[in-house]
Design a protein around this motif. Structure first.
Motif, PDB file in Angstrom:
ATOM      1  N   UNK A  56       0.586  -1.232   0.145  1.00 34.16           N
ATOM      2  CA  UNK A  56       0.117  -0.063  -0.160  1.00 34.16           C
ATOM      3  C   UNK A  56       0.794   1.274   0.025  1.00 34.16           C
ATOM      4  N   UNK A  58       4.191   1.471  -1.019  1.00 37.73           N
ATOM      5  CA  UNK A  58       4.840   1.583  -2.241  1.00 37.73           C
ATOM      6  C   UNK A  58       4.035   2.187  -3.295  1.00 37.73           C
ATOM      7  N   UNK A  59       2.657   1.923  -3.325  1.00 39.97           N
ATOM      8  CA  UNK A  59       2.032   2.296  -4.511  1.00 39.97           C
ATOM      9  C   UNK A  59       1.643   3.676  -4.621  1.00 39.97           C
ATOM     10  N   UNK A  60       2.063   4.478  -3.223  1.00 44.52           N
ATOM     11  CA  UNK A  60       1.949   6.040  -3.514  1.00 44.52           C
ATOM     12  C   UNK A  60       3.185   6.617  -3.918  1.00 44.52           C
ATOM     13  N   UNK A  61       4.162   5.770  -4.191  1.00 49.70           N
ATOM     14  CA  UNK A  61       5.672   6.596  -4.678  1.00 49.70           C
ATOM     15  C   UNK A  61       5.409   6.501  -6.258  1.00 49.70           C
ATOM     16  N   UNK A  62       5.455   7.517  -6.738  1.00 51.36           N
ATOM     17  CA  UNK A  62       5.454   7.531  -8.507  1.00 51.36           C
ATOM     18  C   UNK A  62       6.687   6.898  -8.937  1.00 51.36           C
ATOM     19  N   UNK A  63       6.580   6.161  -9.848  1.00 54.71           N
ATOM     20  CA  UNK A  63       7.512   5.511 -10.515  1.00 54.71           C
ATOM     21  C   UNK A  63       8.168   4.313 -10.049  1.00 54.71           C
ATOM     22  N   UNK A  64       7.639   4.127  -8.666  1.00 63.05           N
ATOM     23  CA  UNK A  64       8.212   2.842  -8.274  1.00 63.05           C
ATOM     24  C   UNK A  64       7.153   1.735  -8.725  1.00 63.05           C
ATOM     25  N   UNK A  82      -4.050  -8.724  -5.640  1.00 61.83           N
ATOM     26  CA  UNK A  82      -5.259  -7.796  -5.649  1.00 61.83           C
ATOM     27  C   UNK A  82      -4.853  -6.442  -5.500  1.00 61.83           C
ATOM     28  N   UNK A  83      -3.698  -6.187  -4.509  1.00 60.24           N
ATOM     29  CA  UNK A  83      -3.399  -4.797  -4.069  1.00 60.24           C
ATOM     30  C   UNK A  83      -2.447  -4.090  -5.363  1.00 60.24           C
ATOM     31  N   UNK A  85      -1.817  -3.674  -9.440  1.00 61.38           N
ATOM     32  CA  UNK A  85      -2.242  -4.042 -10.806  1.00 61.38           C
ATOM     33  C   UNK A  85      -0.884  -4.218 -11.686  1.00 61.38           C
ATOM     34  N   UNK A 358       2.050  10.633   6.329  1.00 60.05           N
ATOM     35  CA  UNK A 358       2.040   9.543   5.987  1.00 60.05           C
ATOM     36  C   UNK A 358       2.196   8.565   7.124  1.00 60.05           C
ATOM     37  N   UNK A 359       1.667   7.244   7.110  1.00 62.47           N
ATOM     38  CA  UNK A 359       2.112   6.248   8.125  1.00 62.47           C
ATOM     39  C   UNK A 359       3.469   6.177   8.425  1.00 62.47           C
ATOM     40  N   UNK A 360       4.034   5.797   9.401  1.00 61.77           N
ATOM     41  CA  UNK A 360       5.483   5.552   9.830  1.00 61.77           C
ATOM     42  C   UNK A 360       6.181   4.723   8.861  1.00 61.77           C
TER      43      UNK A 360
ATOM     44  N   UNK B  52      -2.604  10.993   7.524  1.00 70.03           N
ATOM     45  CA  UNK B  52      -1.887   9.850   6.901  1.00 70.03           C
ATOM     46  C   UNK B  52      -2.683   9.008   6.419  1.00 70.03           C
ATOM     47  N   UNK B  57      -4.251  11.355   1.214  1.00 69.16           N
ATOM     48  CA  UNK B  57      -3.194  11.400   0.390  1.00 69.16           C
ATOM     49  C   UNK B  57      -3.872  11.476  -1.037  1.00 69.16           C
ATOM     50  N   UNK B  65      -1.530  14.108 -10.254  1.00 74.81           N
ATOM     51  CA  UNK B  65      -1.300  12.878 -10.999  1.00 74.81           C
ATOM     52  C   UNK B  65      -2.082  11.559 -10.406  1.00 74.81           C
ATOM     53  N   UNK B  68      -2.403   5.288  -7.577  1.00 75.28           N
ATOM     54  CA  UNK B  68      -2.723   3.756  -7.590  1.00 75.28           C
ATOM     55  C   UNK B  68      -3.504   3.400  -6.453  1.00 75.28           C
ATOM     56  N   UNK B  70      -5.582  -0.127  -4.501  1.00 83.80           N
ATOM     57  CA  UNK B  70      -5.809  -1.542  -4.657  1.00 83.80           C
ATOM     58  C   UNK B  70      -7.131  -2.208  -5.284  1.00 83.80           C
ATOM     59  N   UNK B  71      -7.265  -3.098  -5.721  1.00 85.41           N
ATOM     60  CA  UNK B  71      -8.588  -3.524  -6.408  1.00 85.41           C
ATOM     61  C   UNK B  71      -9.875  -3.291  -5.558  1.00 85.41           C
TER      62      UNK B  71
END
Lengths: 415, 360
Positions: A56, A58-64, A82-83, A85, A358-360, B52, B57, B65, B68, B70-71
């Motif tokens: 979750x 990692x999904x927030x960071x662009x280009x990762x 499912x988390x 795509x 953001x979360x820790x 947070x 976010x 932009x 992303x 999750x499903x």
């Protein structure tokens, strides 16, 4: 208007911006958000609760680009996919490391006793590795990981101990090191959550594997599994490691045949005579999780997303206090620690900064990527991971034997 | 021997509770805890009051932009946009700023820094990319999404899915008593009911005698129920009137208190039922989206105040079962009974915890 607010108003309007920058000791701590400009491909090994949380963030960071997800448990692997795509699923981490050609970094979030193999393998395959804490469930495994990290050349290794990368903790650490609470006379921490720690599985084999935390053969109990994160905070702030730990515990609520205690108490002693009291429970949720450091001029309370400073009445006034938010805790007034306070104070929006953006976990991942991509110093090395895990493992040993266990500094060495 | 386990947690500003049965008490408890953990996770992800959270976010980033998802979260947004469109805009997750303006929001994530707090309204500016599974605010619109209308239902849906996946065959879950999902029917000895879990919808008339006597009840079996009501939360208006908490995004930001006072929607998805119970309350008896609602396959109940002599009594009507036309509840359909008998749970949209699951 009260006298206090008049003072705040005056400072803010009459050159308050400059004053805030000069007065706020955490000014230099505000880090720019990581910007990844080119695709950076990562994979995850272990899709339990923590693995899913990593996905979750990692999904927030662009280009990762999360290209691969791995778990031996089929239903968990499906949940992980499912988390994300477009990620490819693997049951075997070796296959994942061997076949995903442009994989630059992997996140290891397997059960603690299964960290060593994928972490060492990934390092030897030239990947950057972020490994969840505790580093491993045996001192031998911890050392092996630490040695592999040391010998990994340009690959970065970060232990996921989040106090070191949490902006609130970083700020509080600066306060404590600057002497704002003066001499530390003692420390206390707790982790309370009412839950059985038991997990259902689709079949008996899967259920046994998922319930590794309750398996005395591999589990390092509450002290190791949740305590290690908090012990590291204490080590980091106190700048020393304990020399002994006395532990006790029992099954107070979840009397389902388990041997791993659901409630524990540990008392650590340091060479300078200070002590650290820790308790953890799966039978009570009161006040959740926090660490407190008591000093002769004040007390710092840290609760991951939030932090407070409680001053002694005779402590000197700090210039930045005029901007501070305050919160009442029964008879005590806490000054809220705000990570990006200078900027917010300059904008007159200090209150907006209470709590993290953001979360820790996000900040831990962000710092790891900063090191892997930009070459920034690692915030929490494998060596730090080894030392905290040693304390956690020995604390669990003390709990399980209801005894006092010496913590030999020789054990902190990699080999 | 079937045992009933009760677990609860505080999330989304209210209390979620699970009643579940099984012959393996340890396993059933573990399954319940996993479901509660998912509800707590939804709270962390979708709270506009926490900086947070994922929704904060999205509100900070998505105008610049795509973000992303999750499903499951993506599917929830898909429901939000579908109901928005089908209801003619009556349900809208961008209505948050209007809520703040009217005094229903306290310390939610503040407007982004760097300029005036320009916030736009309108779900038509939300773009979901099916291929990349992302959400984006088009044309740089500074939307401020508030999932208060669906987050509880979404959390209940995920919790139910987890329980079923863990082999639970009998359970009732509720969130703040305004939303309920069920699995199977009660099986605990002495409380068996093959029709399902009986849930009473508390009447807007809160006098003690009316609490049960004038409220409909429904037997829920593998289904969900969501209730929206004006009395759930109110704020004073500038003109001295009291405004309800369900805002009409199409108008001046209020719902007429004299119109529909309560709606209840029964369907297979709590998230969808949540969105539609709000939409029906907004559109009220004008029936603007009753036809669209009729196509969803769900069943709706609306409650209007009716003056009888000196009394104002709740009058219930049924919507949805015959293609969307209003039908007064003269003849109570099969699944919906005139209550009076003890219920397994009582729901309304009050978020007060003096009512709850009634059966031990």
């Amino acid at each position: 208007m009260t006298q206090g607010s008049s003072r705040r108003e005056f400072l803010h309007t009459a050159g308050g911006t400059m004053a805030a920058i000069a007065l706020w000791p955490g000014a230099e701590l505000a880090r720019a958000a990581l910007r990844v400009t080119e695709p950076f491909t990562v994979g995850l090994i272990g899709v339990g609760k923590q693995g899913r949380a990593i996905l979750s963030e990692l999904q927030k960071i662009e280009h990762v680009n999360i290209k691969a997800v791995c778990d031996v448990d089929e239903s968990r692997l499906r949940g992980g996919l499912r988390r994300v795509q477009g990620a490819e699923g693997f049951a075997d981490y070796r296959e994942m490391l061997d076949t995903v050609s442009d994989l630059k970094a992997v996140f290891v979030a397997t059960p603690t006793h299964m960290h060593r193999e994928p972490a060492v393998h990934a390092l030897r395959s030239g990947k950057h590795v972020y490994c969840e804490a505790p580093l491993a469930s045996t001192i031998k495994d911890c050392r092996e990981i630490a040695m592999a990290a040391r010998d990994a050349g340009t690959s970065v290794f970060q232990t996921g101990m989040l106090g070191r990368t949490d902006p609130v903790y970083t700020l509080a650490n600066t306060f404590v090191r600057a002497g704002d609470i003066r001499d530390i006379i003692g420390m206390r921490a707790q982790w309370h959550k009412k839950t059985s720690w038991r997990i259902q599985g689709p079949d008996a084999a899967s259920e046994k594997a998922r319930n590794w935390r309750l398996d005395p053969a591999v589990s390092i109990g509450l002290a190791g599994e949740v305590g290690t994160q908090q012990f590291d905070v204490i080590h980091w702030f106190a700048r020393q490691y304990p020399v002994s730990v006395r532990g006790s515990g029992g099954v107070m609520l979840h009397k389902d045949g388990r041997e791993i205690p659901d409630t524990i108490v540990c008392d650590f002693t340091f060479a300078d005579g200070t002590s650290f009291h820790y308790d953890a429970s799966l039978a009570n949720s009161y006040e959740g999780e926090y660490e407190q450091l008591y000093g002769t001029n004040g007390t710092v309370k840290l609760a991951w997303r939030h932090g407070w400073l409680f001053k002694e009445a005779d402590a000197p006034t700090m210039g930045w206090e005029v901007y501070a938010n305050r919160q009442q805790f029964h008879n005590e007034e806490g000054i809220t620690l705000i990570a990006d306070a200078t900027q917010l104070a300059a904008q007159g929006r200090l209150k907006d900064g209470v709590g993290l953006q953001q979360p820790p976990l996000f900040y831990g991942i962000e710092e790891f990527l900063r090191s892997a991509i930009n070459g920034s110093p690692v915030q929490c090395s494998a060596s730090e991971g080894l030392r905290a895990a040693v304390v956690g493992i020995l604390a669990n040993q003390a709990v399980m034997t209801n005894s006092e266990v010496a913590i030999d500094p020789e054990l902190f060495k990699e080999g | 021997m079937e045992q009933m386990i009760r677990l609860a947690t505080y999330a989304m500003g209210t209390r979620f509770e699970i009643l579940l049965s099984g012959d393996d008490a340890v396993g059933v408890r573990a399954a319940g805890e996993e479901a509660l953990a998912l509800i707590e996770e939804c709270d962390r992800q979708f709270s506009i009051f926490e900086r947070d959270s994922l929704i904060s976010h999205i509100n900070r980033i998505a105008h610049r932009r795509p973000v992303r998802l999750d499903a499951d979260t993506f599917a929830m947004f898909r429901v939000c946009l579908a109901v928005h469109e089908e209801s003619g805009g009556a349900f809208d997750v961008t209505v948050g700023p209007l809520m703040e303006e009217l005094g229903f929001r306290g310390d939610s994530e503040p407007a982004p820094a760097g300029g005036p707090a320009r916030v736009d309204i309108g779900s038509e500016w939300i773009e979901l990319d099916e291929e990349d599974q992302t959400i984006h605010f088009v044309d740089g619109k500074r939307l401020k999404l508030d999932l208060g209308g669906v987050a509880k239902g979404h959390a209940l849906d995920l919790a139910r899915q987890s329980l079923v996946g863990n082999g639970v065959t009998s359970a009732l879950l509720h969130g703040g008593t305004s939303g309920v999902v069920t699995i199977g029917c009660p099986v605990q000895p002495g409380f068996e009911n093959p029709d399902g879990w009986r849930v009473a919808i508390r009447s807007p008339d809160k006098s003690k005698e009316a609490r049960y006597s004038r409220c409909p009840s429904v037997a829920l079996k593998d289904s969900a129920l969501s209730v929206s009501a004006q009395h759930g939360r109110v704020a004073p208006g500038a003109d001295g009137t009291v405004r309800g908490h369900v805002i009409d995004p199409r108008g001046d930001g209020t719902v007429s208190p004299a119109d529909i006072v309560m709606t209840a929607v029964i369907g297979s998805s709590a998230c969808q039922a949540d969105a539609w119970s709000t939409a029906l309350l907004v559109t009220g008896s004008t029936g603007m989206c009753s036809e669209a609602f009729g196509k969803t396959g769900m069943t709706g109940l609306i409650c209007r105040p009716e003056v009888t002599g000196d009394e104002v009594l709740p009058k219930w009507a049924l919507i949805g079962s015959d293609g969307g036309t209003w039908q007064e509840c003269v003849r109570i359909p099969e699944a919906i009974h005139s209550a009076g008998s003890p219920a397994d749970a009582v729901v309304d949209d009050d978020d007060d915890d003096d009512i709850s699951v009634e059966r031990e």
